[in-house]
Design a protein around this motif. Structure first.
Motif, PDB file in Angstrom:
ATOM      1  N   PHE A   1      -3.530   1.314   6.236  1.00 45.44           N
ATOM      2  CA  PHE A   1      -4.333   1.615   5.047  1.00 45.44           C
ATOM      3  C   PHE A   1      -5.033   0.375   4.512  1.00 45.44           C
ATOM      4  CE2 PHE A   1      -1.918   5.578   4.803  1.00 45.44           C
ATOM      5  CZ  PHE A   1      -2.893   6.459   4.377  1.00 45.44           C
TER       6      PHE A   1
ATOM      7  N   ASP B   1       1.429   0.668   6.092  1.00 49.84           N
ATOM      8  CA  ASP B   1       0.908  -0.254   5.092  1.00 49.84           C
ATOM      9  C   ASP B   1      -0.286  -1.024   5.646  1.00 49.84           C
ATOM     10  OD1 ASP B   1       0.904  -1.622   2.578  1.00 49.84           O
ATOM     11  OD2 ASP B   1       1.808  -3.334   3.595  1.00 49.84           O
TER      12      ASP B   1
ATOM     13  N   ILE C   1      -8.132   4.915   9.626  1.00 41.55           N
ATOM     14  CA  ILE C   1      -6.777   4.577   9.174  1.00 41.55           C
ATOM     15  C   ILE C   1      -5.747   4.926  10.249  1.00 41.55           C
ATOM     16  CG2 ILE C   1      -4.977   5.124   7.488  1.00 41.55           C
ATOM     17  CD1 ILE C   1      -7.274   5.589   5.458  1.00 41.55           C
TER      18      ILE C   1
ATOM     19  N   ARG D   1      -3.354   9.087   1.309  1.00 44.14           N
ATOM     20  CA  ARG D   1      -2.306   8.066   1.180  1.00 44.14           C
ATOM     21  C   ARG D   1      -1.140   8.579   0.348  1.00 44.14           C
ATOM     22  NH1 ARG D   1      -1.418   3.092  -1.774  1.00 44.14           N
ATOM     23  NH2 ARG D   1      -3.232   3.469  -3.091  1.00 44.14           N
TER      24      ARG D   1
ATOM     25  N   ASN E   1     -10.150   8.730   7.556  1.00 42.90           N
ATOM     26  CA  ASN E   1      -8.810   9.017   8.065  1.00 42.90           C
ATOM     27  C   ASN E   1      -8.674   8.609   9.525  1.00 42.90           C
ATOM     28  OD1 ASN E   1      -7.675  10.212   5.700  1.00 42.90           O
ATOM     29  ND2 ASN E   1      -8.917  12.027   6.071  1.00 42.90           N
TER      30      ASN E   1
ATOM     31  N   MET F   1       0.810  -1.212   0.000  1.00 43.62           N
ATOM     32  CA  MET F   1       0.000   0.000   0.000  1.00 43.62           C
ATOM     33  C   MET F   1       0.851   1.275   0.000  1.00 43.62           C
ATOM     34  SD  MET F   1      -3.182  -0.893  -0.125  1.00 43.62           S
ATOM     35  CE  MET F   1      -4.073   0.542   0.423  1.00 43.62           C
TER      36      MET F   1
END
Length: 529
Positions: free
Chosen positions: A460, A457, A438, A512, A435, A1
């Motif tokens: 996300f 990684d 995440i 990202r 967000n 990711m």
């Protein structure tokens, strides 16, 4: 990711740039956009978000369609048709005429012909309900046929109303059916509601009739109106509102306005007139009528009023003509508009009228703008306090999300209403949800001992399913609101649905991209989150 293909980077940057470009015209006034659009290149976007009635001001009308007038008209036509059919079949009858507003009745001289009469009536229209008892015949439409006529009249009326409003050049009118027989019309920015009411209130049924030259007006006014004729008022009225002239007109329609294909205001000998043109069928009928009735007067009738009654000087074979009537320029324009848009199938009555002033709309815009700014600032501050540098990244993505949302609304020319502003405010709060998921996941991964790259990684990738699920359920709710709601509810649903799509893009792609770019350049040993 954490790997970003170059084409993805270009795509994200291109989408964000287009969002800013398409949203930029909304920072200017409408007057500035109009003046700048003449100087800027044609490929630059200049569209702004359309403001709804509650923001821009305008007119709100609730109209009722008198669909029963359609039934009455069909029954009147049935009387004339049935008279000819019964005579052709040599069926004896008396007292043929309307029974109320929705029925036709007659008395048979020979009750044994009842079955023959039933067959004749159903042959004309199988949806008729025929009742025969002791030689008394009553014909009405069945309930299913009445409902079909009603729905057809409403649908046709909505289409004709839409054509007339479009001819006025009104931006984003809201025209929709409400209840059984009503039409809701909302016209943002309309500053002359009386003219709109006049245009919508006219049926605009244009017909051409011959005058009855065998009956004088005095005879007709004394009550001696022969069968097949009627007295109609002229278009001009005196100071007391009474017509200055009346005409004895044959009921038979020689040519109908349904075959018109165009009508335009023009001038003839310095006076405003309306020129019209028929299609091939109408042109042929008009040519036959004028060639067979030279030196007779042909009455041009609009909504049961004689606009003019010129003398036919010769055959008119071109399928075009001119309507004179002592018009003003505005009256000629309005008449041409009505004829182009077509006749309403039934009369419209204004049940409710509301006018929203532009001052109230400006207050709503100001209040909505203040609410949006407060909500935006509150979210920005919270994200910085809660997540530090990563909160700044999320805030940058949030600003791009707001620009993309405004850009999409401008490009689609969607109408923004006060509930729509509420949807934008709600979207800003929801935009950071992804967000938050995440970032909290990244925190958990860091707490379990992962490296910064591995934690980002995992954050996300593992939060992606949850983000899609939560936004998809909200999107389904927005779609249902749009499908089942009306007016303000639809405005809220549109901004909510578009906000969900743009927030998913900015959270998954823009945030990202920022995080990955920061990660590659700084290569931190710990994540400041």
């Amino acid at each position: 990711m954490v790997y970003f293909a170059k084409w993805k980077v270009i795509l994200v940057l291109l989408v964000c740039a287009l969002g800013i470009i398409y949203a930029a015209p909304n920072l200017l006034s409408r007057e500035q956009v109009v003046s700048w659009s003449e100087e800027l290149p044609g490929w630059l976007p200049v569209r702004q978000v359309n403001l709804g009635l509650d923001l821009r001001g305008g007119s709100h009308l609730l109209l009722e369609v008198d669909y029963r007038a359609v039934i009455t008209e069909r029954m009147e036509s049935l009387v004339d048709t049935l008279r000819g059919e019964l005579r052709a079949a040599d069926v004896g009858y008396t007292d043929l005429g309307l029974r109320g507003a929705d029925g036709v009745g007659l008395t048979l001289t020979d009750p044994a012909t009842a079955d023959q009469v039933r067959e004749i009536v159903l042959g004309l229209d199988p949806t008729f309900d025929v009742q025969i008892e002791d030689g008394q015949v009553t014909v009405r439409f069945s309930q299913a046929a009445v409902e079909q006529l009603r729905d057809s009249a409403i649908s046709q009326s909505i289409e004709i109303v839409r054509r007339r409003i479009d001819e006025l050049g009104t931006n984003e009118p809201n025209i929709q059916r409400q209840g059984e027989s009503r039409i809701l019309v909302q016209l943002p920015g309309v500053d002359d509601p009386e003219r709109v009411k006049d245009l919508l209130g006219q049926t605009a049924r244009l017909t051409f009739h011959l005058l009855d030259e065998n009956t004088s007006l005095s005879q007709a006014l004394s009550g001696n109106v022969p069968a097949g004729s009627e007295v109609l008022p002229g278009n001009e009225v005196g100071p007391d509102g009474e017509p200055l002239r009346q005409y004895v007109v044959r009921r038979r329609v020689m040519v109908s306005g349904e075959t018109l294909v165009d009508a335009q205001p023009t001038f003839q000998q310095g006076q405003p007139v309306v020129s019209f043109r028929f299609d091939s069928v109408g042109a042929s009928r008009f040519g036959d009528v004028t060639s067979e009735n030279v030196n007779r007067q042909l009455a041009i009738v609009l909504d049961e009023r004689v606009i003019s009654a010129p003398v036919i000087r010769g055959a008119i074979l071109g399928g075009s003509g001119v309507i004179e009537g002592s018009f003003t320029v505005e009256q000629a324009n309005d008449l041409a508009l009505l004829l182009r848009a077509g006749a309403l199938p039934a009369p419209l009555t204004v049940l409710e009228e509301r006018t929203v002033g532009p001052g109230l709309g400006a207050d709503s815009i100001e209040a909505g703008a203040i609410a949006s700014v407060i909500g935006l600032v509150g979210v920005l501050i919270f994200m910085v306090i809660a997540y530090g540098l990563f909160g700044v990244f999320a805030n940058i993505a949030l600003l791009f999300n707001l620009a993309l949302l405004i850009a999409v609304l401008s490009a689609l020319q969607a109408t923004l209403t006060l509930p729509g502003i509420a949807g934008i405010v709600l979207t800003m709060g929801m935009a950071v949800d992804a967000n938050v998921l995440i970032f909290e996941r990244i925190r958990e991964e860091m707490a379990s001992g992962r490296s910064p790259i591995s934690a980002i990684d995992a954050g996300f990738s593992r939060a992606l399913t949850t983000i899609i699920d939560s936004n998809l359920t909200t999107l389904i709710a927005a779609i249902l609101l749009f499908a089942l709601g009306s007016g303000p509810v639809k405005g809220f649903a549109v901004t909510l649905a578009l906000g969900i799509l743009t927030s998913m893009f900015t959270a998954i792609m823009v945030t990202r991209l920022i995080v990955v770019t920061w990660l590659r350049r700084t290569r931190p040993k710990a994540i400041p989150i």
